[in-house]
Design a protein around this motif. Structure first.
Motif, PDB file in Angstrom:
ATOM      1  N   GLN A  90      26.442  46.802 109.185  1.00 51.51           N
ATOM      2  CA  GLN A  90      27.492  46.859 108.168  1.00 51.51           C
ATOM      3  C   GLN A  90      28.625  47.781 108.630  1.00 51.51           C
ATOM      4  N   HIS A  91      28.251  48.943 109.152  1.00 51.35           N
ATOM      5  CA  HIS A  91      29.255  49.902 109.629  1.00 51.35           C
ATOM      6  C   HIS A  91      30.020  49.338 110.827  1.00 51.35           C
TER       7      HIS A  91
ATOM      8  N   THR B 188      30.449  46.158 111.714  1.00 52.03           N
ATOM      9  CA  THR B 188      31.274  45.009 111.336  1.00 52.03           C
ATOM     10  C   THR B 188      32.543  45.457 110.630  1.00 52.03           C
ATOM     11  N   ALA B 189      32.432  46.477 109.777  1.00 49.69           N
ATOM     12  CA  ALA B 189      33.625  46.994 109.097  1.00 49.69           C
ATOM     13  C   ALA B 189      34.637  47.520 110.109  1.00 49.69           C
TER      14      ALA B 189
ATOM     15  N   LEU C 156      36.269  44.508 111.885  1.00 50.81           N
ATOM     16  CA  LEU C 156      37.225  43.827 111.012  1.00 50.81           C
ATOM     17  C   LEU C 156      38.523  44.618 110.898  1.00 50.81           C
TER      18      LEU C 156
ATOM     19  N   GLY D 196      36.684  38.103 106.090  1.00 51.19           N
ATOM     20  CA  GLY D 196      36.109  39.423 106.320  1.00 51.19           C
ATOM     21  C   GLY D 196      35.445  39.987 105.080  1.00 51.19           C
ATOM     22  N   GLU D 197      36.073  39.813 103.932  1.00 56.85           N
ATOM     23  CA  GLU D 197      35.481  40.292 102.677  1.00 56.85           C
ATOM     24  C   GLU D 197      34.180  39.557 102.370  1.00 56.85           C
TER      25      GLU D 197
ATOM     26  N   MET E 109      31.444  40.872 104.741  1.00 58.30           N
ATOM     27  CA  MET E 109      30.918  42.168 104.310  1.00 58.30           C
ATOM     28  C   MET E 109      30.063  42.016 103.052  1.00 58.30           C
TER      29      MET E 109
ATOM     30  N   LEU F  42      26.625  40.794 104.144  1.00 56.55           N
ATOM     31  CA  LEU F  42      25.832  41.885 104.720  1.00 56.55           C
ATOM     32  C   LEU F  42      25.321  42.825 103.630  1.00 56.55           C
ATOM     33  N   HIS F  43      26.156  43.067 102.632  1.00 54.61           N
ATOM     34  CA  HIS F  43      25.734  43.929 101.520  1.00 54.61           C
ATOM     35  C   HIS F  43      24.562  43.305 100.758  1.00 54.61           C
TER      36      HIS F  43
END
Length: 670
Positions: free
Chosen positions: A311-312, A314-315, A318, A334-335, A338, A341-342
């Protein structure tokens, strides 16, 4: 190679496939004969009632037996209260009593179609228990209370014997099936998601996988609801299992949205799609690593750590994507990435928590919400009322001595078929079982029983007949035949303590049973059949109305309630349209569109940035789809986007707009 080595794999395969069936049949006979022997020893007036209960509640696994038994007892007690009340009020007026009975059976049929699993079964029992006790009591209304007590004792005896036999003799736990389903779920989803993102799915496979995921979500909730009855460890985790199912549904919704957005990028902005690849790389590696891999509480712990790191990472990726002419499409993808993944991280955390008996994630107050169309329920209720009313009217008009059997069988048949996807087919199958039981029962009763003596010989001659019915119930294609066979064989061809040799009465009762189930089948085909287009249209409308629910429903736990309602409606609709693949595909396309738009609306509302004009326009569009309403919804979305909302609200608004313009959406076919 030794003979034992050669035969061992074949024996193991047989044990896992046919061996389980024969173990179940052995347990069925054991429970039936144990119940029958105790009923005869206690001189219960109708041992057949206890045997019918055994044949209905027995299942290969212990959990469903206990759950079904509990709901049967509850339904029976409610039915007995109702019938005693009706006899007390109208015992001297047969026509009024039978009219009220028809209304009661119709109401119970409607409620059985409304609810799911064994809750529906409780209403089935409530309806025809009133007929079983009340109709014979019309000639002697003063004995209805004692008759009700005896029925409760007989059913209670059968429930106890069935539960004991199921739990003691080669017990098959539902917990094993539940753990197996949970263990392979993420691996199966990972394979599906990886193949989808890499374009390796064959034509039509995406829709097929989505239908399977919907069926799994509904099936797992059913399995959880019965396993908590038999396993205290599962009971301790019931909230987390329900939560896990909800979180998995949200994962699939997020993935479907991401997949649709990536497909749009692939076709409309290939450069932006290529730029997004570095951000997708970590997710693809994760999916490939977990492809078809089992997952349990212990192995979910490293998955949690990996998802947190992913998650970290990928952020960060992006955030460093190059600017593009399709920036809004890229931001939306992208949203959604994320968000997926969340949701996967939440799912992994809940899965990891299953290793503990107690955990804070157990606090989960949102259950799976069944949602059956009220018109479909009303149609089931109307069929129940008409069927029982016709049978009762025929009895009153002709004074046929076997009219009692006619009314009881009509009430039982229409109740048992009320909640099935195709009442016509279920009625025909049960009618075939009734005809078969009439022939076998006549042979047993009048050609075999006179030549035997003692309970052991009676069991010996009954075993083949009962095995035939039990075996038929283990096959999906003949389950209705087996159920109709066992119910009517047990109620008419098994001797009671006081046995009457009456061939004429037996034949008349068989004719009454055949007529009753024939009327049930005809009612299922003629009176608002649920497998007809009108039912699909209403259920499709229910699907579309979920967008309005997402736009205006109470916000607390709205995402979870939206997910479960949407999937339950889709599962119900596709089961009714089982013989019509084009209809199923159309329903699935609407469901995916509703999921995309509804989920985005819920997220906007959670962010406090859902424009009222957009919510209302989308509600109207899905309520009554039309080209003009689609233009109005797009106009409202354009106006909302023109106000430059902040992220992630802008991404969700843009995603809704893209979903409405998707050429594969059913809205594009308006």
């Amino acid at each position: 190679m030794s003979l034992a080595t050669e035969w061992r794999p074949a024996l193991q395969a047989w044990a896992q496939r046919d061996g389980v069936t024969w173990v179940y049949l052995a347990k069925l006979l054991t429970a039936a004969f144990l119940t029958y022997w105790i009923a005869l020893r206690l001189e219960l007036p109708q041992p057949s009632t206890a045997l019918v209960t055994v044949f209905i509640v027995m299942q290969p696994q212990s959990g469903p037996v206990i759950a079904k038994s509990a709901w049967r007892l509850l339904g029976t007690l409610l039915g007995l209260v109702v019938v005693v009340t009706l006899i007390a009020l109208f015992g001297q007026h047969s026509d009024v009593f039978l009219g009220c009975l028809a209304l009661w059976v119709g109401l119970c049929c409607g409620l059985s179609a409304r609810y799911r699993n064994f809750q529906a079964y409780a209403f089935v029992l409530t309806g025809y228990t009133a007929a079983i006790v009340g109709v014979p009591a019309l000639t002697h209304p003063e004995g209805v209370y004692l008759s009700a007590v005896w029925r409760a004792v007989e059913i209670g005896l059968a429930v106890i014997c069935s539960g004991v036999v199921s739990a003691v003799i080669f017990p098959q736990s539902s917990r094993t099936a539940l753990r197996a389903l949970l263990g392979k779920r993420l691996g199966s989803f990972a394979a599906f998601a990886a193949d989808s993102l890499q374009g390796r799915l064959p034509e039509g496979a995406f829709a097929q996988h989505n239908r399977r995921l919907v069926a799994e979500a509904v099936g797992l909730e059913h399995l959880r609801s019965v396993t908590v009855f038999e396993d205290p460890l599962t009971h301790l985790r019931s909230g987390r299992l329900s939560r896990l199912n909800s979180e998995f549904m949200q994962c699939t919704t997020r993935f479907n949205a991401l997949y649709q957005q990536l497909e749009r990028l692939r076709h409309e902005a290939p450069t932006a799609w290529h730029d997004l690849h570095p951000a997708l790389a970590g997710l693809l590696r994760l999916l490939e690593d977990y492809r078809d891999q089992p997952l349990d509480g212990a192995s979910a712990v490293p998955l949690v750590a990996r998802l947190e790191a992913l998650q970290h990472m990928t952020a960060q990726r992006l955030a460093h994507l190059p600017a593009t002419l399709h920036q809004q499409d890229l931001d939306t993808a992208g949203e959604l990435l994320m968000g997926l993944l969340h949701e996967l991280l939440d799912y992994a955390r809940t899965h990891a928590s299953l290793a503990s008996h107690r955990h804070p994630r157990e606090q989960w107050a949102v259950g799976f919400t069944p949602r059956t169309n009220l018109w479909v329920c009303a149609a089931s209720g109307l069929r129940g009322f008409i069927t029982v009313a016709l049978a009762a009217s025929f009895w009153l008009a002709t004074a046929w001595p076997s009219g009692v059997s006619l009314v009881i069988s009509a009430a039982a048949g229409i109740s048992l078929t009320a909640s099935t996807p195709n009442p016509w087919r279920a009625g025909v199958q049960m009618g075939m079982g009734v005809m078969l039981s009439s022939v076998v029962g006549f042979v047993e009763y009048f050609l075999v029983y006179p030549h035997i003596d003692g309970f052991v010989l009676l069991c010996f001659v009954l075993a083949p007949a009962l095995l035939l019915g039990g075996f038929l119930t283990t096959r999906l294609s003949t389950m209705g035949i087996g159920l109709g066979y066992l119910i009517t064989f047990a109620s008419g061809a098994i001797p009671a303590n006081l046995t009457v040799y009456n061939p004429t009465g037996f034949i008349n009762d068989c004719i009454a049973n055949i007529i009753a189930f024939g009327v049930c089948a005809i009612a299922g085909a003629v009176v608002l059949p649920t497998h007809a287009p009108w039912a699909w249209r209403h259920l499709q409308q229910d699907l579309r109305r979920q967008v309005g629910f997402a736009a205006h429903g109470r916000l607390k736990h709205l995402r979870q309630r939206f997910e479960s309602r949407n999937r339950d409606v889709l599962q119900h609709a596709t089961s009714l349209a089982a013989a019509r693949p084009p209809v199923q595909d159309n329903l699935l396309q609407w469901a995916l569109s509703v999921q995309d738009v509804g989920h985005a609306l819920v997220r906007l509302r959670e962010l406090g940035q859902a424009p009222a004009a957009v919510a209302e326009a989308l509600t109207q569009l899905f309520e009554r789809p039309a080209v003009a309403r689609r233009h109005e919804a797009l106009k409202a979305l354009d106006e909302a986007l023109a106000q430059s909302p902040s992220q992630p609200a802008a991404a969700y608004l843009h995603f809704i707009r893209s979903a409405l313009l998707n050429p594969r959406s059913p809205l594009a076919q308006l």
